[in-house]
Design a protein around this motif. Structure first.
Motif, PDB file in Angstrom:
ATOM      1  N   GLN A 163       0.857  -1.019   0.070  1.00  0.00           N
ATOM      2  CA  GLN A 163      -0.135   0.072  -0.110  1.00  0.00           C
ATOM      3  C   GLN A 163       0.715   1.247   0.144  1.00  0.00           C
ATOM      4  N   GLU A 164       1.800   1.336   0.750  1.00  0.00           N
ATOM      5  CA  GLU A 164       2.587   2.624   0.944  1.00  0.00           C
ATOM      6  C   GLU A 164       3.640   2.743  -0.041  1.00  0.00           C
ATOM      7  N   VAL A 209       2.981   1.961  -3.146  1.00  0.00           N
ATOM      8  CA  VAL A 209       2.276   2.498  -4.255  1.00  0.00           C
ATOM      9  C   VAL A 209       1.696   4.115  -3.808  1.00  0.00           C
ATOM     10  N   ARG A 210       1.468   4.210  -2.493  1.00  0.00           N
ATOM     11  CA  ARG A 210       0.879   5.554  -2.250  1.00  0.00           C
ATOM     12  C   ARG A 210       2.111   6.702  -2.457  1.00  0.00           C
ATOM     13  N   ARG A 211       3.333   6.244  -1.968  1.00  0.00           N
ATOM     14  CA  ARG A 211       4.553   6.935  -1.910  1.00  0.00           C
ATOM     15  C   ARG A 211       5.271   6.870  -3.315  1.00  0.00           C
ATOM     16  N   LYS A 212       4.753   6.393  -4.287  1.00  0.00           N
ATOM     17  CA  LYS A 212       5.207   6.214  -5.651  1.00  0.00           C
ATOM     18  C   LYS A 212       6.723   5.813  -5.598  1.00  0.00           C
ATOM     19  N   ILE A 269      -5.474  -3.089  -4.093  1.00  0.00           N
ATOM     20  CA  ILE A 269      -4.848  -1.949  -4.220  1.00  0.00           C
ATOM     21  C   ILE A 269      -4.928  -1.290  -5.445  1.00  0.00           C
ATOM     22  N   SER A 276      -6.013   2.352  -6.858  1.00  0.00           N
ATOM     23  CA  SER A 276      -4.969   3.268  -7.464  1.00  0.00           C
ATOM     24  C   SER A 276      -5.544   4.454  -8.003  1.00  0.00           C
ATOM     25  N   LEU A 334      -5.553   7.728  -5.685  1.00  0.00           N
ATOM     26  CA  LEU A 334      -4.398   8.525  -5.314  1.00  0.00           C
ATOM     27  C   LEU A 334      -3.930   9.754  -6.235  1.00  0.00           C
ATOM     28  N   ALA A 390      -2.220   6.898  -8.889  1.00  0.00           N
ATOM     29  CA  ALA A 390      -0.903   6.180  -8.982  1.00  0.00           C
ATOM     30  C   ALA A 390      -0.898   5.198 -10.303  1.00  0.00           C
ATOM     31  N   TRP A 395       6.531   0.605   8.239  1.00  0.00           N
ATOM     32  CA  TRP A 395       6.923   2.023   7.899  1.00  0.00           C
ATOM     33  C   TRP A 395       8.260   2.293   8.237  1.00  0.00           C
TER      34      TRP A 395
END
Ligand code: APR
Length: 318
Positions: free
Chosen positions: A19-20, A22-25, A48, A52, A55, A57, A238
């Motif tokens: 998830q992260e 993808v979210r943070r690219k 996910i 997308s 977002l 993404a 994280w």
């Protein structure tokens, strides 16, 4: 942004990681590999991807039960393994009690990495942390810059949070360092703990710091007890991403990672948590701290217990 990051083990930690990422690219392609039926990895990847556009993404996420999905990844984050969970009698296994099961899993993970992306930088999270990283090292023999374990970052973040809470200051003000093995002998370094650049003792009394350090050593177990099933998964994910971002963006950021010592701290051939500078090449430097006498003793104790588990890892491989 990397071309490809592969996450092995798509359970609680693996799910947050993808998830992260993808979210943070952080990569154009993300692979999730998990053996769980019917198709856990495919299911998490699809979930996910369907989110997308929010977002938004444009990142390719592929889940699979087969190792070929990790082919040509630049970075591997390994979470494959059984987590600590409360037993029916209410007790909690130590991380070391997971050893035999997770070593077998690590051998199949190693074979997958060897076959499909032997040059990838590896960040490993599975427990018992230092032992699993050692087994990956035995199996893969990568250059020391390319293989590291995530534990010290999490333990340091836990210590930081407890200190910030006790001092009544922002978590952004606290710098903390927890070294040693990821077990009950881990070593919170009080002399390195700062609040806005000032010694922590200026804000938090010594007896409260003793209690915080004890809570830090047991923090994983505290979450296991509260959850009832499984172990902490957001903060470990994280924390691993803090390491991944230092490498991906060539930050030259110093943080505590489980790294192969080659003479530093008078130790050779052992993975244990030490401050390291992370950049595009992975572990670019290991920093040797000037310990107080008590810290020197504490680190020695931690080395002894990590060394003991390392010997078990070697014995179990025979
Ligand atoms: N290859 C790939 N995945 C595997 C394999 C394997 N050979 N064996 C097990 N797995 C998968 C499981 O199917 C499961 O989905 O690893 C996943 C682990 O996920 P969880 O059980 O949810 O555990 P998690 O909380 O994510 O922790 C993973 O990290 O912090 C440590 O102690 C923790 O060792 C544990 C690991």
């Amino acid at each position: 942004m990397l071309n490809k990051i592969a996450v092995i083990g798509g359970g609680n930690i693996g799910g947050v990681l993808v998830q992260e990422i993808v979210r943070r690219k952080l990569a154009r392609n993300v692979a999730l590999m998990d053996v769980k039926d019917p198709e856990l990895a495919k299911g998490k990847a699809l979930d996910i991807l369907e989110g997308s556009p929010v977002l938004p993404a444009d990142i390719k996420v592929e889940g699979s039960k087969e190792y070929d999905v990790i082919a040509s990844a630049d970075m591997i984050i390994n979470t494959a393994g059984v987590p600590r969970t409360t037993r029916p009698d209410g007790t909690i296994p130590t991380r070391e009690e997971l050893l035999a099961t997770n070593l077998k899993i690590t051998d199949s993970v190693s074979a997958g990495i060897q076959k499909f992306c032997p040059k990838a930088t590896i960040i490993s999270i599975a427990n018992p942390l230092d032992a699993i990283v050692y087994r990956l090292y035995m199996n893969l023999k990568p250059p020391r810059e390319k293989l590291m374990g995530m534990a010290g970052v999490l333990d340091s973040n836990r210590y930081s949070y407890f200190v910030a809470e006790a001092a009544g200051v922002s978590v952004e003000n606290v710098q903390a360092l927890v070294m040693g093995g990821h077990g009950d002998d881990m070593l919170p370094i009080r002399s390195a703990c700062r609040i806005a650049g000032m010694p922590v003792e200026k804000f938090v009394p010594a007896d409260k710091l003793d209690a915080i350090e004890e809570r830090t050593r047991k923090a994983g177990g505290e979450v296991v007890k509260l959850l009832g099933v499984g172990s902490a998964f957001v903060s470990p994910a994280w924390s691993a991403l803090e390491m991944a971002e230092a490498i991906i963006f060539d930050k030259k950021k110093i943080m505590c990672v489980s790294a192969l010592l080659q003479g530093e701290y008078g130790v050779d051939g052992l993975f244990i948590g030490v401050p390291a500078l992370l950049g595009a090449n992975g572990i670019e430097k290991i920093i040797e701290l000037d310990f107080t006498d008590a810290e020197k003793e504490g680190f020695k104790k931690s080395i002894t217990s990590v060394q003991k588990t390392k010997e078990e890892v070697i014995a179990m491989a025979k």
